[in-house]
Design a protein around this motif. Structure first.
Motif, PDB file in Angstrom:
ATOM      1  N   ASP A  71       0.856  -1.185   0.000  1.00 22.85           N
ATOM      2  CA  ASP A  71       0.000   0.000   0.000  1.00 22.85           C
ATOM      3  C   ASP A  71       0.890   1.233   0.000  1.00 22.85           C
ATOM      4  N   LEU A  72       0.877   1.964  -1.107  1.00 25.91           N
ATOM      5  CA  LEU A  72       1.695   3.170  -1.256  1.00 25.91           C
ATOM      6  C   LEU A  72       0.805   4.392  -1.077  1.00 25.91           C
ATOM      7  N   ASP A  73       0.961   5.077   0.035  1.00 26.37           N
ATOM      8  CA  ASP A  73       0.124   6.238   0.331  1.00 26.37           C
ATOM      9  C   ASP A  73       0.766   7.518  -0.186  1.00 26.37           C
ATOM     10  N   ARG A 132       2.889 -11.046   7.749  1.00 30.56           N
ATOM     11  CA  ARG A 132       1.845 -10.349   8.490  1.00 30.56           C
ATOM     12  C   ARG A 132       1.734  -8.920   7.975  1.00 30.56           C
ATOM     13  N   ASN A 133       0.747  -8.180   8.460  1.00 27.22           N
ATOM     14  CA  ASN A 133       0.605  -6.771   8.113  1.00 27.22           C
ATOM     15  C   ASN A 133       1.793  -5.975   8.647  1.00 27.22           C
ATOM     16  N   THR A 134       2.162  -4.930   7.935  1.00 24.75           N
ATOM     17  CA  THR A 134       3.181  -4.013   8.441  1.00 24.75           C
ATOM     18  C   THR A 134       2.712  -2.583   8.193  1.00 24.75           C
ATOM     19  N   ALA A 135       3.263  -1.661   8.952  1.00 19.40           N
ATOM     20  CA  ALA A 135       3.000  -0.232   8.763  1.00 19.40           C
ATOM     21  C   ALA A 135       4.320   0.504   8.924  1.00 19.40           C
ATOM     22  N   GLY A 136       4.875   0.955   7.819  1.00 17.64           N
ATOM     23  CA  GLY A 136       6.139   1.678   7.872  1.00 17.64           C
ATOM     24  C   GLY A 136       7.364   0.808   7.965  1.00 17.64           C
ATOM     25  N   THR A 137       7.224  -0.498   7.966  1.00 13.76           N
ATOM     26  CA  THR A 137       8.391  -1.382   8.066  1.00 13.76           C
ATOM     27  C   THR A 137       9.304  -1.216   6.853  1.00 13.76           C
ATOM     28  N   LEU A 138       8.707  -1.161   5.660  1.00 11.30           N
ATOM     29  CA  LEU A 138       9.519  -0.972   4.457  1.00 11.30           C
ATOM     30  C   LEU A 138      10.028   0.454   4.352  1.00 11.30           C
ATOM     31  N   GLY A 139       9.201   1.406   4.718  1.00 12.72           N
ATOM     32  CA  GLY A 139       9.600   2.806   4.628  1.00 12.72           C
ATOM     33  C   GLY A 139       8.403   3.711   4.829  1.00 12.72           C
ATOM     34  N   TRP A 140       8.690   5.000   4.826  1.00 11.24           N
ATOM     35  CA  TRP A 140       7.666   6.025   5.063  1.00 11.24           C
ATOM     36  C   TRP A 140       6.542   5.904   4.038  1.00 11.24           C
ATOM     37  N   ILE A 142       4.548   3.508   3.430  1.00 11.38           N
ATOM     38  CA  ILE A 142       4.343   2.187   2.823  1.00 11.38           C
ATOM     39  C   ILE A 142       3.845   1.232   3.900  1.00 11.38           C
ATOM     40  N   ASP A 143       2.668   0.688   3.705  1.00  8.54           N
ATOM     41  CA  ASP A 143       2.126  -0.373   4.549  1.00  8.54           C
ATOM     42  C   ASP A 143       1.990  -1.632   3.711  1.00  8.54           C
ATOM     43  N   THR A 144       1.843  -2.761   4.362  1.00 11.48           N
ATOM     44  CA  THR A 144       1.541  -3.987   3.625  1.00 11.48           C
ATOM     45  C   THR A 144       0.406  -4.719   4.323  1.00 11.48           C
ATOM     46  N   ARG A 145      -0.346  -5.474   3.534  1.00  9.69           N
ATOM     47  CA  ARG A 145      -1.427  -6.298   4.050  1.00  9.69           C
ATOM     48  C   ARG A 145      -1.179  -7.738   3.608  1.00  9.69           C
ATOM     49  N   ALA A 146      -1.225  -8.648   4.571  1.00 10.25           N
ATOM     50  CA  ALA A 146      -1.000 -10.069   4.304  1.00 10.25           C
ATOM     51  C   ALA A 146      -1.864 -10.867   5.268  1.00 10.25           C
ATOM     52  N   CYS A 147      -1.327 -11.897   5.915  1.00 13.52           N
ATOM     53  CA  CYS A 147      -2.118 -12.678   6.876  1.00 13.52           C
ATOM     54  C   CYS A 147      -2.639 -11.762   7.970  1.00 13.52           C
ATOM     55  N   GLY A 148      -3.930 -11.854   8.250  1.00 10.61           N
ATOM     56  CA  GLY A 148      -4.537 -10.979   9.242  1.00 10.61           C
ATOM     57  C   GLY A 148      -4.957  -9.634   8.692  1.00 10.61           C
ATOM     58  N   GLY A 149      -4.843  -9.456   7.373  1.00 14.76           N
ATOM     59  CA  GLY A 149      -5.207  -8.176   6.784  1.00 14.76           C
ATOM     60  C   GLY A 149      -6.117  -8.339   5.581  1.00 14.76           C
ATOM     61  N   TYR A 150      -6.714  -7.238   5.174  1.00 15.04           N
ATOM     62  CA  TYR A 150      -7.549  -7.247   3.977  1.00 15.04           C
ATOM     63  C   TYR A 150      -7.323  -5.967   3.201  1.00 15.04           C
ATOM     64  N   VAL A 151      -7.766  -5.985   1.950  1.00 15.89           N
ATOM     65  CA  VAL A 151      -7.613  -4.825   1.094  1.00 15.89           C
ATOM     66  C   VAL A 151      -8.961  -4.528   0.447  1.00 15.89           C
ATOM     67  N   VAL A 152      -9.292  -3.246   0.320  1.00 18.11           N
ATOM     68  CA  VAL A 152     -10.507  -2.835  -0.378  1.00 18.11           C
ATOM     69  C   VAL A 152     -10.274  -3.027  -1.874  1.00 18.11           C
ATOM     70  N   ARG A 224       3.331   4.097  14.184  1.00 22.52           N
ATOM     71  CA  ARG A 224       2.533   3.549  15.289  1.00 22.52           C
ATOM     72  C   ARG A 224       2.506   2.024  15.304  1.00 22.52           C
ATOM     73  N   HIS A 225       2.352   1.394  14.142  1.00 25.37           N
ATOM     74  CA  HIS A 225       2.315  -0.073  14.109  1.00 25.37           C
ATOM     75  C   HIS A 225       3.635  -0.643  14.621  1.00 25.37           C
ATOM     76  N   ALA A 226       4.757  -0.121  14.093  1.00 24.63           N
ATOM     77  CA  ALA A 226       6.067  -0.645  14.492  1.00 24.63           C
ATOM     78  C   ALA A 226       6.321  -0.416  15.979  1.00 24.63           C
ATOM     79  N   THR A 227       5.915   0.745  16.493  1.00 22.27           N
ATOM     80  CA  THR A 227       6.130   1.046  17.912  1.00 22.27           C
ATOM     81  C   THR A 227       5.308   0.131  18.793  1.00 22.27           C
ATOM     82  N   LEU A 228       4.047  -0.073  18.426  1.00 20.45           N
ATOM     83  CA  LEU A 228       3.176  -0.959  19.212  1.00 20.45           C
ATOM     84  C   LEU A 228       3.686  -2.392  19.167  1.00 20.45           C
ATOM     85  N   LEU A 229       4.119  -2.845  18.002  1.00 16.68           N
ATOM     86  CA  LEU A 229       4.633  -4.208  17.871  1.00 16.68           C
ATOM     87  C   LEU A 229       5.877  -4.394  18.731  1.00 16.68           C
TER      88      LEU A 229
END
Length: 296
Positions: A71-73, A132-140, A142-152, A224-229
């Motif tokens: 997911d490229l925002d 699994r899902n990530t938020a910012g793991t790859l970079g600013w 950029i999120d990813t959706r995988a196991c435990g995630g969905y996409v519109v 936030r995702h990386a910090t919470l994880l």
């Protein structure tokens, strides 16, 4: 057009293509069914039942379908932090990551544009891999959706506009360099027990809880995702070592992350999954606080 409408027909087509689908509330990206990952289906009768009732938006469950969606925002004018200075969003960051890896930008795959200027790049997970899902793991941005995630999915609509397929190429396998970047590092070696008197041990534990909660609460969007994880992994080690109950760890992190819910699409379910993942990972590396002897 049948009673199913455009979205129902798209749901049937997606299921026929091998995707697991479920409905989102009309004009939103929020699930309209309980336990959406378990409810996601390729059964045409269930799909007809859902979409003949209402013009639901369409979601694809990534895990059951073996998808990894990048997911490229768009930054929407927000200046990029270091080391991404000058980037205007996730597309620029992905291009820089590809150049650093000596690889082409992986745009030759099925791609959907979002109503807010983003892109979803669809990939097949490599055989046997589980991301699994990530938020910012790859970079600013950029999120990813995988196991435990969905996409519109494409054809869905929100007040801001439509999700549109802008590249109808077959879904490519996740590039090896991206798979490596999304693979968590191996866990560190177990640490020796910490030996403290009972009173000091309680204060030490409380200090850790407060520090991790403060970090989570203060995390800014994009981190936030990386910090919470990371916080959940830290507390998970204490749970695994018997110094902290799993319930107290969950309650502490849930309260700290309460301000994240509803910001940039973050849901309570996503927060809960992140906490569960982190606690489970940390528990594999127990950290004991030994109070049977007094420290001198």
């Amino acid at each position: 057009m049948s009673k199913l409408g455009r979205l129902g027909q798209a749901a049937l087509a997606a299921a026929e293509a091998g995707h697991y689908v479920f409905p989102l509330h009309p004009r939103t990206k929020f699930p309209a069914v309980e336990k959406w990952e378990q409810s996601a289906t390729r059964d045409p009768e269930q799909i007809r039942q859902w979409w003949s009732a209402r013009p639901y938006n369409l979601a694809l469950a990534c895990g059951p379908g073996g998808l990894v969606v990048v997911d490229l925002d768009d930054a929407h004018g927000e200046p990029a932090p270091e080391p991404w200075t000058g980037a205007t969003g996730g597309r620029d960051v992905l291009a820089r990551l590809a150049a650093k890896a000596g690889q082409p930008v992986p745009t030759g795959t099925y791609t959907v544009s979002t109503p807010t200027g983003g892109l979803h790049l669809y990939f097949r997970a490599p055989a046997g891999a589980k991301f699994r899902n990530t938020a910012g793991t790859l970079g600013w941005r950029i999120d990813t959706r995988a196991c435990g995630g969905y996409v519109v999915a494409a054809t869905s609509v929100r007040d801001e506009g439509y999700y549109r397929a802008v590249n109808r190429a077959p879904i490519a396998e996740l590039p090896e360099w991206l798979a490596r970047a999304l693979t968590p590092p191996p866990p560190p070696a177990p640490s020796a027990p910490i030996v403290l008197p009972t009173q000091r041990a309680s204060a030490y534990l409380r200090k850790i809880l407060e520090a991790e909660a403060d970090r989570v609460a203060a995390a800014v969007p994009g981190t936030r995702h990386a910090t919470l994880l990371a916080a959940a992994r830290t507390l998970g080690r204490l749970v695994g070592g018997g110094a902290l109950s799993a319930q107290e760890a969950r309650d502490t992190l849930t309260a700290a992350a309460a301000g994240h819910v509803g910001v940039e699409g973050t849901t309570r379910a996503e927060v809960d999954r992140t906490i569960a993942d982190g606690l489970a990972y940390g528990a594999q590396l127990p950290r004991r606080i030994d109070t049977t002897r007094s420290a001198r």
